[in-house]
Scaffold this motif. Structure first.
Motif, PDB file in Angstrom:
ATOM      1  N   UNK A 249       1.057  -1.280   0.140  1.00  0.00           N
ATOM      2  CA  UNK A 249      -0.056  -0.596   0.154  1.00  0.00           C
ATOM      3  C   UNK A 249       0.720   0.858   0.023  1.00  0.00           C
ATOM      4  N   UNK A 250      -0.442   2.422  -0.392  1.00  0.00           N
ATOM      5  CA  UNK A 250       0.711   3.408  -0.430  1.00  0.00           C
ATOM      6  C   UNK A 250       0.939   3.957   0.785  1.00  0.00           C
ATOM      7  N   UNK A 251       1.287   4.718   1.670  1.00  0.00           N
ATOM      8  CA  UNK A 251       1.193   5.695   3.195  1.00  0.00           C
ATOM      9  C   UNK A 251      -0.294   6.092   2.371  1.00  0.00           C
ATOM     10  N   UNK A 252      -0.627   5.867   4.495  1.00  0.00           N
ATOM     11  CA  UNK A 252      -2.539   6.024   4.191  1.00  0.00           C
ATOM     12  C   UNK A 252      -2.079   7.283   5.457  1.00  0.00           C
ATOM     13  N   UNK A 253      -3.312   8.326   5.034  1.00  0.00           N
ATOM     14  CA  UNK A 253      -2.665   9.737   5.115  1.00  0.00           C
ATOM     15  C   UNK A 253      -3.142   9.801   6.534  1.00  0.00           C
ATOM     16  N   UNK A 254      -3.260   9.073   7.179  1.00  0.00           N
ATOM     17  CA  UNK A 254      -3.116   9.044   9.254  1.00  0.00           C
ATOM     18  C   UNK A 254      -3.088   7.837   9.487  1.00  0.00           C
ATOM     19  N   UNK A 255      -3.164   7.858  10.867  1.00  0.00           N
ATOM     20  CA  UNK A 255      -2.764   5.950  11.082  1.00  0.00           C
ATOM     21  C   UNK A 255      -4.322   5.592  11.799  1.00  0.00           C
ATOM     22  N   UNK A 256      -5.759   6.079  10.682  1.00  0.00           N
ATOM     23  CA  UNK A 256      -6.454   5.512  11.256  1.00  0.00           C
ATOM     24  C   UNK A 256      -7.440   4.689  10.555  1.00  0.00           C
ATOM     25  N   UNK A 257      -8.429   3.738  10.903  1.00  0.00           N
ATOM     26  CA  UNK A 257      -8.873   3.055  10.315  1.00  0.00           C
ATOM     27  C   UNK A 257      -9.260   3.451   8.832  1.00  0.00           C
ATOM     28  N   UNK A 258     -10.210   4.256   8.882  1.00  0.00           N
ATOM     29  CA  UNK A 258     -10.459   4.589   7.426  1.00  0.00           C
ATOM     30  C   UNK A 258      -9.299   4.793   6.028  1.00  0.00           C
ATOM     31  N   UNK A 259      -8.062   5.771   7.104  1.00  0.00           N
ATOM     32  CA  UNK A 259      -6.797   5.770   6.004  1.00  0.00           C
ATOM     33  C   UNK A 259      -6.528   4.737   5.455  1.00  0.00           C
ATOM     34  N   UNK A 260      -6.771   4.077   6.394  1.00  0.00           N
ATOM     35  CA  UNK A 260      -5.535   2.307   6.402  1.00  0.00           C
ATOM     36  C   UNK A 260      -6.530   1.576   4.732  1.00  0.00           C
ATOM     37  N   UNK A 261      -7.297   1.278   5.654  1.00  0.00           N
ATOM     38  CA  UNK A 261      -9.014   0.259   4.819  1.00  0.00           C
ATOM     39  C   UNK A 261      -8.388   1.326   3.306  1.00  0.00           C
ATOM     40  N   UNK A 262      -8.902   2.659   3.326  1.00  0.00           N
ATOM     41  CA  UNK A 262      -8.688   3.083   1.880  1.00  0.00           C
ATOM     42  C   UNK A 262      -7.536   2.580   0.861  1.00  0.00           C
ATOM     43  N   UNK A 263      -6.369   2.994   1.582  1.00  0.00           N
ATOM     44  CA  UNK A 263      -5.091   2.551   1.117  1.00  0.00           C
ATOM     45  C   UNK A 263      -5.001   1.406   0.890  1.00  0.00           C
ATOM     46  N   UNK A 264      -5.203  -0.116   1.441  1.00  0.00           N
ATOM     47  CA  UNK A 264      -5.845  -1.507   0.815  1.00  0.00           C
ATOM     48  C   UNK A 264      -6.933  -1.630   0.193  1.00  0.00           C
ATOM     49  N   UNK A 265      -7.205  -1.189   0.221  1.00  0.00           N
ATOM     50  CA  UNK A 265      -8.714  -1.567  -0.805  1.00  0.00           C
ATOM     51  C   UNK A 265      -8.482  -0.720  -2.266  1.00  0.00           C
ATOM     52  N   UNK A 266      -7.469  -0.391  -1.937  1.00  0.00           N
ATOM     53  CA  UNK A 266      -6.347   0.582  -3.616  1.00  0.00           C
ATOM     54  C   UNK A 266      -5.689  -0.680  -4.020  1.00  0.00           C
ATOM     55  N   UNK A 267      -5.276  -1.318  -2.898  1.00  0.00           N
ATOM     56  CA  UNK A 267      -4.433  -2.098  -3.600  1.00  0.00           C
ATOM     57  C   UNK A 267      -4.934  -3.099  -4.427  1.00  0.00           C
ATOM     58  N   UNK A 268      -6.346  -4.049  -3.273  1.00  0.00           N
ATOM     59  CA  UNK A 268      -6.556  -4.593  -3.676  1.00  0.00           C
ATOM     60  C   UNK A 268      -7.565  -3.992  -5.452  1.00  0.00           C
ATOM     61  N   UNK A 269      -7.646  -2.859  -5.147  1.00  0.00           N
ATOM     62  CA  UNK A 269      -8.687  -2.772  -6.579  1.00  0.00           C
ATOM     63  C   UNK A 269      -7.484  -2.759  -7.806  1.00  0.00           C
ATOM     64  N   UNK A 270      -6.179  -2.543  -7.745  1.00  0.00           N
ATOM     65  CA  UNK A 270      -5.385  -2.872  -8.566  1.00  0.00           C
ATOM     66  C   UNK A 270      -4.581  -3.767  -8.629  1.00  0.00           C
ATOM     67  N   UNK A 271      -5.197  -5.051  -8.197  1.00  0.00           N
ATOM     68  CA  UNK A 271      -4.803  -6.767  -8.430  1.00  0.00           C
ATOM     69  C   UNK A 271      -5.034  -6.963  -9.870  1.00  0.00           C
ATOM     70  N   UNK A 272      -4.712  -7.376 -10.629  1.00  0.00           N
ATOM     71  CA  UNK A 272      -5.467  -7.824 -11.680  1.00  0.00           C
ATOM     72  C   UNK A 272      -6.214  -9.369 -11.410  1.00  0.00           C
ATOM     73  N   UNK A 273      -6.890 -10.173 -12.412  1.00  0.00           N
ATOM     74  CA  UNK A 273      -7.773 -10.746 -11.953  1.00  0.00           C
ATOM     75  C   UNK A 273      -6.251 -12.284 -12.374  1.00  0.00           C
ATOM     76  N   UNK A 274      -7.109 -13.362 -10.997  1.00  0.00           N
ATOM     77  CA  UNK A 274      -6.201 -14.360 -10.889  1.00  0.00           C
ATOM     78  C   UNK A 274      -5.768 -14.989 -11.812  1.00  0.00           C
ATOM     79  N   UNK A 275      -4.794 -15.616 -12.296  1.00  0.00           N
ATOM     80  CA  UNK A 275      -4.353 -16.918 -13.780  1.00  0.00           C
ATOM     81  C   UNK A 275      -4.657 -17.847 -13.311  1.00  0.00           C
TER      82      UNK A 275
END
Ligand code: BG6
Length: 474
Positions: A249-275
């Motif tokens: 993940x990218x550095x979260x804006x803050x160490x809060x539940x919202x920021x952490x989850x937002x950054x993690x979700x962005x990683x999953x968003x970038x995940x290429x469909x499993x082959x």
């Protein structure tokens, strides 16, 4: 911080997870002074498996003696034991549980908060949640839901809908106990509290990443759960992918539940469909003769796969994930492999030429955890010869680990405190199921592997031109 007074209801209280982790974990929290000053723990299970309160206390004592870190004795144990009771619950028959909750609340006094932990097979989630709603038990309470959350995208969505009809999002805690491990949390500290690592934490410097969770355990009599689940759903889509999110993940804006989850979700968003072509499914020899397993079972007890993230930081960097049962070692390891320097001016170390392995950062996230930087260094002597060297950070050398909590302990505490930072979001989970669809729809055939091995032979091809960090060869 100490949580407010609580009544905790443990569904699946006679099951494996309750015995191995949850009851010993709650007792450890009691010993650490981290349970509320007033609390009760109610075990629950269908009437067919119901225990009396005395039997439940006996079961808890045995579980703590077998799996706990401290013995069930002394005044803390007495107090913990006396806080335990049992209330059976079957669909349409929640009477005994309602009585147990009412009695526990009277004993605690002042309307304690309710926490429901669903340590039951996934197919039982919807009915328990609906009953919590219709009986009024859910009111003001929080819900911990075990993984796997659904078995594919439609079922995860349906489950979310069922739960949201009863609990709003701020009261739902989808648990993934790997996120409660000290050294997984430390990945955030390593990356974002230091200037040393983050500048090289990207595709320019890292050639590939491995997230490896081999287990020595077999299915340990859990055929009922495992046959319908398999390693991909039991492990890969949950634990290693959550670790991947912390690594990527990218550095979260803050160490809060919202920021952490937002950054993690962005990683999953970038995940290429499993082959499916980049996936190895395995089954240990003898699995089909385990009690309760179908003789022709196609359930995988091993999965290794290559995944990629389509984003600026990681484009072109493969992530290799592996987990399986009945393997040679139980380990929890992330390995970041670094790219070769642009010029080779030194005589090559034999291992380097043979294995194509270069410097690595190895994060061992089993409790208590260690991080090792492996690199080449000059061997003492008149010649410029290179040898393999390492720098090690071991938790036990640097810190007093007496106060460390295990994954479940940390997360149950966080749920009582209402802190969702280390829990997974429904968006993230749904996205993971979405990306998994091609593999779930078209799984490659299972390949047999010997017990105590590292999985089917074909995993070597999967990782080429790299090689698996485990088994350690240095
Ligand atoms: C659980 C899986 O989530 O994680 C088990 O259901 C697995 O099959 C376990 O054994 C591994 O957890 P840990 O913390 O012991 O590595």
């Amino acid at each position: 911080p100490r949580p407010d007074d609580h009544v905790i209801v443990l569904f699946g209280a006679t099951g494996d997870l309750a015995k191995r982790k949850l009851l010993p974990g709650l007792y450890h929290l009691a010993r650490a002074g981290l349970l509320p000053s007033r609390y009760r723990v109610i075990g629950s299970a269908p009437a067919a498996d119901a225990l009396g309160t005395e039997q439940f206390r006996e079961q808890a004592r045995e579980a703590v003696a077998e799996f706990g870190r401290t013995k069930p004795e002394g005044p803390v144990w007495q107090e913990f034991e006396s806080a335990l009771s049992f209330g059976a619950a079957d669909p349409g028959a929640y009477g005994p549980l309602l009585t147990a909750v009412r009695e526990a609340e009277e004993a605690v006094g002042n309307s304690p908060r309710r926490l429901f932990h669903l340590a039951v097979p996934p197919k039982a989630f919807p009915s328990v949640v609906q009953e919590l709603g219709s009986t009024g038990l859910a009111e003001g309470g929080r819900l911990i839901v075990e993984k796997p959350f659904g078995t594919d995208l439609p079922s995860a969505r349906a489950l979310d809908e069922t739960i949201h009809a009863v609990f709003d999002e701020s009261r739902i805690f989808r648990i993934d106990h790997f996120l409660g491990k000290e050294s997984v949390d430390n990945i955030l500290a390593l990356r974002f509290a230091n200037g040393l690592f983050e500048p090289v934490w990207n595709r320019d410097h890292i050639s590939h990443v491995q997230i490896d969770v081999p287990e020595q355990l077999t299915i340990e009599g859990r055929a009922g759960f495992f046959e319908g689940t398999g390693t991909f759903r039991d492990m890969i889509v949950t634990h290693p992918f959550q670790i991947l999110a912390f690594i990527a993940m990218e550095p979260p804006a803050a160490l809060t539940a919202d920021s952490l989850r937002t950054e993690k979700d962005k990683v999953f968003q970038a995940l290429r469909p499993l082959d499916p072509a980049c996936t190895v499914r395995g089954q240990y020899e003898g699995y089909r003769s385990e009690p309760g397993v179908d003789r022709h079972s196609d359930t995988e007890t091993f999965t290794a796969l290559r995944v990629e993230l389509d984003n600026w930081r990681w484009a072109g960097v493969p992530f290799f994930l592996r987990s399986g049962k009945a393997l040679a070692q139980g380990r929890h390891v992330v390995t970041l492999g670094f790219r070769e320097p642009p010029l080779r001016m030194f005589p090559l170390a034999a291992q380097d030429t043979a294995g194509g392995r270069h410097d690595e950062l190895v994060i061992d996230f089993a409790d208590p955890g260690r991080i090792t930087a492996r690199f080449l260094a000059k061997e003492p002597g008149p010649d410029m010869r290179l040898g393999e060297a390492e720098m090690v950070f071991a938790y036990t050398d640097c810190f007093n680990t007496a106060h460390a909590l295990e994954g479940y302990e940390r997360l149950i505490l966080d749920a009582m405190l209402g802190d969702q930072s280390l829990f997974t979001s429904s968006h993230g989970i749904e996205r993971l199921w979405e990306a998994s669809a091609p593999l779930l729809e078209n799984p490659p055939p299972v390949e047999p592997y010997a017990r105590d091995s590292w999985g089917p032979e074909s995993i070597r091809r999967l990782i080429q031109p790299y090689r698996w960090y485990l088994p350690e060869s240095r």
